[in-house]
Design a protein around this motif. Structure first.
Motif, mmCIF file in Angstrom:
data_model
loop_
_atom_site.group_PDB
_atom_site.id
_atom_site.type_symbol
_atom_site.label_atom_id
_atom_site.label_comp_id
_atom_site.label_asym_id
_atom_site.label_seq_id
_atom_site.Cartn_x
_atom_site.Cartn_y
_atom_site.Cartn_z
ATOM 1 N N GLU A 81 0.891 -1.381 0.034
ATOM 2 C CA GLU A 81 -0.050 0.103 -0.082
ATOM 3 C C GLU A 81 0.795 1.471 -0.094
ATOM 4 O OE1 GLU A 81 -3.332 -0.109 2.850
ATOM 5 O OE2 GLU A 81 -2.543 -2.240 3.406
ATOM 6 N N THR A 82 0.891 2.044 -1.202
ATOM 7 C CA THR A 82 1.666 3.051 -1.334
ATOM 8 C C THR A 82 1.737 4.140 -0.021
ATOM 9 O OG1 THR A 82 1.481 2.859 -3.802
ATOM 10 C CG2 THR A 82 2.375 4.814 -2.884
ATOM 11 N N ASN A 83 0.367 4.181 0.419
ATOM 12 C CA ASN A 83 0.338 5.351 1.461
ATOM 13 C C ASN A 83 0.886 4.972 2.655
ATOM 14 O OD1 ASN A 83 -1.400 3.316 2.080
ATOM 15 N ND2 ASN A 83 -3.031 4.858 3.047
ATOM 16 N N LYS A 84 1.500 3.823 2.818
ATOM 17 C CA LYS A 84 2.112 3.298 4.198
ATOM 18 C C LYS A 84 3.647 3.380 3.792
ATOM 19 C CE LYS A 84 -1.452 0.582 6.190
ATOM 20 N NZ LYS A 84 -2.026 -0.670 6.888
ATOM 21 N N VAL A 85 4.024 3.724 2.850
ATOM 22 C CA VAL A 85 5.721 3.678 2.651
ATOM 23 C C VAL A 85 5.949 5.109 3.289
ATOM 24 C CG1 VAL A 85 7.463 4.133 0.854
ATOM 25 C CG2 VAL A 85 5.407 2.511 0.448
ATOM 26 N N THR A 86 7.068 4.602 4.192
ATOM 27 C CA THR A 86 7.566 5.972 4.666
ATOM 28 C C THR A 86 8.500 6.642 3.966
ATOM 29 O OG1 THR A 86 9.388 4.732 5.752
ATOM 30 C CG2 THR A 86 7.440 4.703 7.073
ATOM 31 N N LEU A 87 8.850 8.149 4.204
ATOM 32 C CA LEU A 87 9.493 9.165 3.674
ATOM 33 C C LEU A 87 10.770 9.061 4.519
ATOM 34 C CD1 LEU A 87 6.982 11.993 2.860
ATOM 35 C CD2 LEU A 87 7.748 10.095 1.316
ATOM 36 N N PRO A 88 11.931 8.489 4.115
ATOM 37 C CA PRO A 88 13.314 8.319 4.919
ATOM 38 C C PRO A 88 13.866 9.514 5.036
ATOM 39 C CG PRO A 88 13.315 7.740 2.812
ATOM 40 C CD PRO A 88 11.961 8.185 2.457
ATOM 41 N N GLY A 89 14.776 9.630 6.177
ATOM 42 C CA GLY A 89 15.769 10.643 6.476
ATOM 43 C C GLY A 89 14.940 11.680 7.155
ATOM 44 N N ARG A 90 15.736 12.334 7.830
ATOM 45 C CA ARG A 90 15.551 13.572 8.662
ATOM 46 C C ARG A 90 15.097 14.766 7.876
ATOM 47 N NH1 ARG A 90 18.157 18.271 11.122
ATOM 48 N NH2 ARG A 90 17.709 18.708 13.155
ATOM 49 N N LYS A 91 13.682 15.264 7.947
ATOM 50 C CA LYS A 91 13.127 16.188 7.466
ATOM 51 C C LYS A 91 12.622 17.238 8.095
ATOM 52 C CE LYS A 91 10.410 12.835 6.369
ATOM 53 N NZ LYS A 91 11.275 11.881 7.007
ATOM 54 N N THR A 92 12.555 18.557 7.450
ATOM 55 C CA THR A 92 11.969 19.677 8.048
ATOM 56 C C THR A 92 10.971 20.276 6.881
ATOM 57 O OG1 THR A 92 14.005 20.292 9.270
ATOM 58 C CG2 THR A 92 12.530 22.083 8.856
ATOM 59 N N ALA A 93 9.832 20.492 7.557
ATOM 60 C CA ALA A 93 8.710 20.916 6.819
ATOM 61 C C ALA A 93 8.557 22.637 6.700
ATOM 62 C CB ALA A 93 7.371 20.515 7.326
ATOM 63 N N TYR A 94 8.287 23.134 5.582
ATOM 64 C CA TYR A 94 8.313 24.488 4.970
ATOM 65 C C TYR A 94 6.813 24.714 4.435
ATOM 66 C CZ TYR A 94 13.212 25.232 6.287
ATOM 67 O OH TYR A 94 14.225 25.183 7.040
ATOM 68 N N ARG A 95 6.023 25.679 4.782
ATOM 69 C CA ARG A 95 4.920 26.304 4.452
ATOM 70 C C ARG A 95 5.010 27.420 3.571
ATOM 71 N NH1 ARG A 95 -0.228 25.490 8.063
ATOM 72 N NH2 ARG A 95 0.410 23.429 7.612
ATOM 73 N N LEU A 96 4.577 27.123 2.127
ATOM 74 C CA LEU A 96 4.708 28.079 1.076
ATOM 75 C C LEU A 96 3.356 28.903 1.033
ATOM 76 C CD1 LEU A 96 6.657 26.155 -1.454
ATOM 77 C CD2 LEU A 96 7.377 27.202 0.688
#
Length: 760
Positions: A619-634
């Motif tokens: 199930e694609t929606n259960k694949v995690t996004l790897p790595g340390r991440k930071t979010a920005y809002r545009l």
């Protein structure tokens, strides 16, 4: 854990039975020997440990020093109640007098420690204990005043007074006739002298802290959870077994990064409100296993190594860093609400507790926000769900987070007490049906604003006759009169007990006219059944007609409160039909989140020892996004958010991070899994969403924002979101994108992790 006295060891102190005469630093006369002026005596100890020990319901006495410590702790609560409104000079006088007034001693039926202290066998022994207690009370009063008025002689320190209002022991030393009297002390505080069995389990009392101030803080600077159930043992068993295996295989200290996020917005909507962060910070700040908890784990894994037990005893959050979105933020799927960085075993032990603290809180806050959008900003929404909530904890959380999400008040008195949420309420049908005839109304009079006494019931009958409403239910009119006499400035009546339009509303208006004649203003009515659209419109017409007849302009503005098993869908239906409802009181569907039972937040490992990790699924929606991440809002030209963008910000210094987006520059935004879905955004403004809230044992946002501040932020956030994202029917999905660098890393790791099958 509870703190015991350092005077429990037998150091040759004189005792009367099991009551020790301990050394004191004092000038007050009494039997106590002089203490070393440079050392701590029992009064210093009681004051230092007060804020910790007062929060525990069970206290296992470990020595005679504990008996005096408990007595002084209880006496401090009595002193604080006495001086709550005093200045320093008055407080000194009050406590000096109280210390010497007649008080109970062991053997008296009302003595607060029951049989914990042996009953003196002679009059001289009784007098000796009384003299010792008097000396202790006098000296404690002096030192307590010094602490409570240290910063302002005009008023007592707010923390001391507020925490004392809700302490566990507050009822023990009060008048035995008070309805708040607790169980007998000997049933709660247990010792091991044979007469009182030793408590085998130290159950922690819920921490009754005034969270408006967020003042409760340990001396080491660590915040404490507001709910006593929130401990490291509030977890799933497999977290403990994994921690043991990680320790045994020397993997427990590897540096890791975990993301806490959700995959899908609740309630078939396209937004979510993030809540529960304060409780997360408090839990992480206080994270440690006490001796009892460690022993419980040993009992679960009897053959575990002693080294693991020793490891747990020293385990804290000193090596943990947490980044999070602001509590009250409007958030979207896949954006990490919380990023946890630290040793693998510690972070893993956080998982269940953090999910528990965030899932329900965010679900309720989102549910409240959606209901408030349906109600409209110009109308009032109240949370009335205490009786239908999932137990006391569910009720308190629901009241708190409903208010955060947009509710304007609650019916929950304890929620007002803890969180200062505005509390509202009128009366039930049972109040109306409890009156059967005029004879039930013992006193029909009310003093008017002019100081004269009027027969309120006769005035109501006068208007009833003038309006021609002679067939209304008279017992209902009697009940309304009784309630109006009690609350002449806040009379709001439940009008559907018998017949809303032919009895309830007319009877209410008769009382409203009677109150108006003697200087008071009624408030309105509550509808709890029937066709709310029709009944509210008809009631408004009746208000207007009566107001015009008697030339009273405010009658047309009477509040109409509706509370008939409302939910988001029925409110939208009412809006389409048209209605005259001013206040929506929502219970079951708000606090239980009946439309969706859970949010579905997950806690996933995304980096270990500087290397990104991925969890795959069919199930694609259960694949995690790897790595340390930071979010920005545009943000776009109109000031609305356009897209949330996730950037790679790896821990490993050898890996280059993503370029931070800037206002005015073109930014490529990619869908994580569908390559053809991509867009170039030129943002008007850019906002970093993740902030550091906890770092290596220290809370970074201390003091924490109040509930009012978080609520205000939440409401402002909702106003910034485009209406098409917020609407109940067919909302527009909000874009959550990743950078090209993160996209490449995701798909490269995906291909590396999936074995290539060989076909023959």
């Amino acid at each position: 854990m509870v703190y015991h006295s350092n005077f429990n060891t037998d150091a040759g102190y004189r005792s009367i039975g099991n009551y020790p005469i301990l050394p004191l630093k004092t000038t007050h006369k009494g039997p106590a020997p002089k203490a070393d002026p440079n050392s701590q005596d029992i009064i210093d100890e009681a004051l230092e440990l007060f804020k910790a020990n007062i929060l525990f319901r069970n206290f296992e006495v470990q020595g005679n020093g504990d008996r005096v410590l408990i007595y002084l702790t209880l006496y401090i609560t009595k002193c604080l109640l006495k001086i709550a409104t005093c200045n320093k000079a008055d407080a000194e006088k009050q406590l000096f007098t109280m210390a010497q007034e007649q008080f109970t001693v062991p053997g008296d039926s009302a003595f607060p420690l029951g049989g914990m202290i042996t009953i003196p066998s002679t009059r001289d022994a009784t007098d000796g204990i009384r003299q010792s207690l008097t000396q202790l009370r006098l000296e404690l009063g002096v030192r307590l005043v010094q602490r409570v008025y240290a910063t302002d002689p005009a008023r007592p320190n707010k923390w001391w007074i507020r925490i004392n209002i809700l302490v566990l022991f507050g009822g023990y030393m009060s008048n035995p006739s008070t309805p708040l009297k607790r169980k007998k002390t000997e049933e709660i505080i247990k010792n091991g002298n044979g007469d009182h069995p030793v408590a085998t389990n130290a159950y922690r009392e819920l921490k009754r802290v005034n969270t408006v101030n967020y003042a409760y803080q340990e001396s080491n600077g660590h915040l404490k959870p507001l709910n006593g159930f929130v401990t490291p043992l509030l977890t799933d068993m497999y977290q403990i077994t994994m921690a043991y295996s990680l320790w045994k295989n020397q993997r427990h200290n590897i540096h890791t990064v975990f993301d806490l996020y959700f995959r899908k917005n609740p309630f078939r909507g396209e937004f979510t409100v993030f809540a529960g962060l304060e409780e997360v910070i408090r839990f992480v700040s206080d994270f440690h296993f006490n001796d009892d908890e460690v022993e419980h784990i040993r009992s679960l894994i009897p053959d575990c190594d002693q080294g693991f037990i020793d490891y747990l005893k020293t385990l804290t959050s000193k090596d943990v860093t947490i980044y999070a979105l602001k509590e009250g933020s409007v958030v979207f799927p896949r954006i990490p609400l919380i990023r946890i960085e630290g040793p693998l075993a510690v972070c893993q032990l956080f998982e269940t507790t953090l999910l528990n603290l965030v899932n329900f809180a965010s679900l309720v806050a989102t549910n409240a926000a959606r209901h408030k959008l349906a109600v409209g900003k110009d109308r009032v929404m109240l949370e009335f769900g205490l009786r239908r909530a999932q137990g006391p904890d569910g009720a308190m959380s629901a009241s708190r987070y409903s208010y955060l999400g947009g509710a304007d008040g609650t019916s929950n008195v304890l929620a007002h007490c803890f969180f200062s949420i505005p509390v509202k309420g009128t009366h039930a049908h049972s109040f109306v049906t409890s009156y059967n005839s005029v004879s039930d109304l013992v006193d029909k009079t009310l003093v008017g604003k002019d100081g004269k006494t009027y027969n309120l019931f006769d005035l109501a009958l006068k208007y009833r006759k003038e309006m021609g409403w002679t067939i209304t239910n008279e017992s209902e009119l009697v009940a309304f009169t009784a309630y109006a006499r009690t609350f002449p400035n806040g009379f709001l009546a439940l009008v559907d007990t018998y017949d809303t339009l032919n009895s309830g509303v007319p009877n209410y208006l008769c009382l409203a006219l009677a109150l108006n004649e003697i200087g008071y203003k009624a408030v309105g009515i509550r509808l709890d059944s029937g066709d709310l659209s029709y009944l509210s419109k008809e009631s408004r017409k009746m208000f207007k007609t009566v107001g015009e007849k008697y030339n009273i302009d405010y009658f047309n503005k009477f509040q109409i409160v509706a509370s008939n098993d409302l939910n988001e869908s029925t409110i939208h239906d009412l809006n389409r039909q048209g209605h005259e409802i001013d206040v929506f009181a929502i219970g079951t569907n708000l606090v239980t989140c009946q439309a969706q039972p859970a949010l579905g937040c997950v806690f996933k490992l995304v980096e270990i020892d500087g290397h990104p990790r991925i969890k795959l699924s069919q199930e694609t929606n259960k694949v995690t996004l790897p790595g340390r991440k930071t979010a920005y809002r545009l943000f776009g030209e109109a000031g609305h958010p356009l897209v949330d963008l996730l950037l790679l910000t790896p821990t490993n210094a050898s890996s280059s991070p993503d370029e931070i987006p800037k206002a005015g520059d073109k930014v490529l935004c990619l869908h994580p899994f569908e390559e053809q879905k991509r867009v170039i955004v030129t943002p008007k403004a850019v906002e970093e969403l993740h902030i550091k809230v906890f770092d290596k044992g220290q809370v970074m946002t201390n003091p924490l924002p109040s509930l009012e501040e978080v609520r205000a932020f939440c409401l402002s956030e909702i106003q910034r979101i485009r209406e098409d994202h917020l609407r109940a029917s067919n909302p527009t999905p909000y874009k959550v994108s990743i950078t090209k660098k993160l996209y490449d890393s995701l798909h490269s790791l995906w291909l590396e992790s999936v074995p290539i099958r060989e076909m023959k």
